[in-house]
Design a protein around this motif. Sequence first.
Motif: not given
Length: 369
Positions: A166-170, A302-307, A310-313
């Motif tokens: 999610p771009r909004e996570w940034m 709900h912070p995004p989990p790894p994909m 791999i960390p979402v960051e």
Amino acid sequence: MQALVIGGTGPTGPFIVNGLLARGWRVEILHTGHHEVDEIPPEVAHIHVSPHDPVALAAAIGDRRWDLCIATYGRLRTIAEIFAGRVGRFISVGGGPAYLGYMNPFLHTPEGLPAPLAEDAPLVTDPAQDEKGWRIVCTEEAVFRHHPEATHFRYPYVYGPYQPAPREWMVVRRVLDGRRRIILPDGGLTLDAYGYAENLAHAVLLAVTQPERACGEIFNAADSHALSLREVVFHAARALDWEFEIIDLPAALALPARPLLGRPTTSHRLYDLTKIRSRLGYRDVVAPAEAVARTARWLAGHPPPPMSGIPVETVLQDPFDYAAEDRLIERWQQALATLAIPDWSTPPGYGMAYSGPGGRARSQATFEE
């Protein structure tokens, strides 16, 4: 009436599934089973198989048939071939990279997409132009080769709950980290076609209920009101009772904003929605400002989990290096402080037709009716 949704647990999936149920359809979803969401009700059956594996997919569906298949996930070219002759209607989802310049804006002179992009805009015709876009165009051709009466949607970037990157996570993470400053390129004035999950699902459901208007057609689908990057930041922050100081840097210097912008230029990327509005009656069911706010609030809880571990960051390629951001801001402010603005014999104006703040003064002291 029996419908199969391939996907179903991503951002748009629950809205599509529940929309079909509300319209009287019996619904199954086909997905890997790695991610289940509470929004899918228990009466929905699950077929757990990878839609990227053609052999396993063909074996899993056997000789079954459905009245409707909505393919939102998986290897679409293979899915279209396997489901040929097995469904009454086929609705598929692809993306904007089919358009020439969507991923490679330097294919246009000057660089940047024509705005807005209609469905008949030039497409990628050669892998040398953009390999991803070329593959998407080939996939669209395969869909209609196997399903001449298909309906295909070109999605933009999708936002909302369950978006894996999610771009909004940034923005949200900077709020959670207590950051008060955020760098945006060229004032954050870039306009982008984005689609809130509920709005895009609504577009798909309009095609389900209007086959006479949708069959054999390709539609752009996106929020009808495009927010600027600055507006996205504003609405996400306000939803979390936060306020940023926007640091306006030239795009060439605004390196920390690259992940949020998502491409190498600040040119606009806009869809023309005339076709879907006029043929299917599309309107946003959730205003984009509210959609961004809902997304920000959801991500905060709900912070995004790894994909795939791999960390979402890392996926977003945002290092959240606040020390480096602060050094860049400091150097920019120092440069501005030492910049000497030249004197003008005649100050430049905005043109005599402009009468807003700082523009042409009124010709009469009073207004007479």
